[in-house]
Write an enzyme that holds these catalytic residues in place. Structure first.
Site, short mmCIF file in Angstrom:
data_model
loop_
_atom_site.label_atom_id
_atom_site.label_comp_id
_atom_site.label_asym_id
_atom_site.label_seq_id
_atom_site.Cartn_x
_atom_site.Cartn_y
_atom_site.Cartn_z
N SER A 162 27.04 37.37 -16.83
CA SER A 162 25.85 37.40 -17.70
C SER A 162 25.70 38.75 -18.40
O SER A 162 26.19 39.78 -17.93
CB SER A 162 24.59 37.13 -16.89
OG SER A 162 24.62 35.85 -16.31
N1 SAH Z 1 25.40 35.41 -11.83
C1 SAH Z 1 26.68 35.29 -12.49
C2 SAH Z 1 26.59 34.39 -13.69
C3 SAH Z 1 27.76 33.50 -13.79
S1 SAH Z 1 27.66 32.20 -15.00
C4 SAH Z 1 27.26 36.65 -12.84
O1 SAH Z 1 26.51 37.64 -12.83
O2 SAH Z 1 28.44 36.76 -13.10
C5 SAH Z 1 26.92 30.90 -14.06
C6 SAH Z 1 27.61 30.49 -12.79
O3 SAH Z 1 26.92 29.35 -12.28
C7 SAH Z 1 29.06 30.06 -12.94
O4 SAH Z 1 29.86 30.78 -12.06
C8 SAH Z 1 29.04 28.55 -12.60
O5 SAH Z 1 30.22 28.10 -11.97
C9 SAH Z 1 27.85 28.48 -11.67
N2 SAH Z 1 27.23 27.16 -11.54
C10 SAH Z 1 27.06 26.20 -12.49
N3 SAH Z 1 26.44 25.12 -11.97
C11 SAH Z 1 26.22 25.39 -10.65
C12 SAH Z 1 25.65 24.68 -9.55
N4 SAH Z 1 25.16 23.43 -9.69
N5 SAH Z 1 25.60 25.27 -8.34
C13 SAH Z 1 26.08 26.53 -8.16
N6 SAH Z 1 26.65 27.25 -9.14
C14 SAH Z 1 26.73 26.70 -10.37
#
Ligand code: SAH
Length: 218
Positions: free
Chosen positions: A69
């Protein structure tokens, strides 16, 4: 991950101070949050060949078609949680682990769920090498939350949700906060505060863009 070959130099630290200033100018004022951005080597959370992108205020692709993010977004969501030291915080979407590290730095006891097996494994290993100790990192479906460790002082969703999952509301303490971007193409940042067992107060905090919160694990 890339930790063993990566270095955190004074040049990186200087870039992080500038990044924290940018995040502050955009509206984040919580000092613990800004300190975390100044402290955490974000370039460790990305592939070394993209190091130059690490200290721009931008989201960036990581493994498994996901993104780390944007620093402003990480700061903004963390600030909305109003974390006190020792608060139990549930994160949905561990991804690169950067947001997880920020939550650890501001003193939260962190529980985090990731639905992509590959990312889950990589990030779990990487965070422990970096010295971060979240309470639990699990591979699973964030729509369900983590009922076995509920209730939480705060829940942060780091992917765009088509709707607000009921189990997450149910897993908030009274006074607890859910920070979640809701929408399809573009999401509205929403904070829900649980006032009583049955009353929830909802406020909107502008538009953001996230990768989608997907059903089930993979
Ligand atoms: N907090 C992370 C953001 C990653 S993007 C960072 O700082 O890097 C969002 C993430 O949510 C992805 O890794 C994706 O695989 C995950 N995601 C999407 N749907 C999800 C779900 N239902 N349960 C858990 N994780 C999920």
């Amino acid at each position: 991950m890339y930790f063993s070959i990566m270095k955190d130099t004074t040049r990186h630290q200087g870039k992080r101070r500038l990044l924290a200033q940018i995040v502050e100018k955009k509206g984040v004022s919580n000092t613990a949050v800004l300190d975390a951005i100044r402290k955490i080597p974000r370039h460790f959370f990305m592939d070394s060949s993209f190091e130059d992108h690490a200290y721009q205020d931008k989201a960036f692709p990581i493994a498994a078609d996901q993104t780390i993010s944007q620093p402003f977004t990480v700061g903004f969501q963390t600030e909305l949680l109003e974390i006190k030291k020792g608060d139990k915080i549930l994160e949905i979407g561990t991804g690169s682990g950067y947001q997880t590290a920020v939550l650890c730095e501001v003193g939260a006891k962190v529980y985090s769920i990731e639905r992509q097996q590959e990312l889950f494994r990589k990030t779990k290993n990487f965070l422990s090498k970096l010295g971060y100790r979240p309470k639990r990192l699990t591979f699973g479906d964030g729509y369900l939350g983590m009922p076995e460790f509920a209730p939480f002082d705060g829940i942060i969703v780091t992917a765009g949700a088509p709707y607000i999952p009921k189990p997450l509301l149910a897993q908030l303490k009274i006074g607890g906060k859910l920070v979640i971007p809701v929408g399809d193409e573009v999401q509205t940042m929403i904070r829900i505060v649980r006032k009583t067992q049955t009353d929830f107060e909802k406020k909107e905090y502008g538009e953001f863009r996230f990768v989608p919160l997907l059903e089930d694990k993979n």
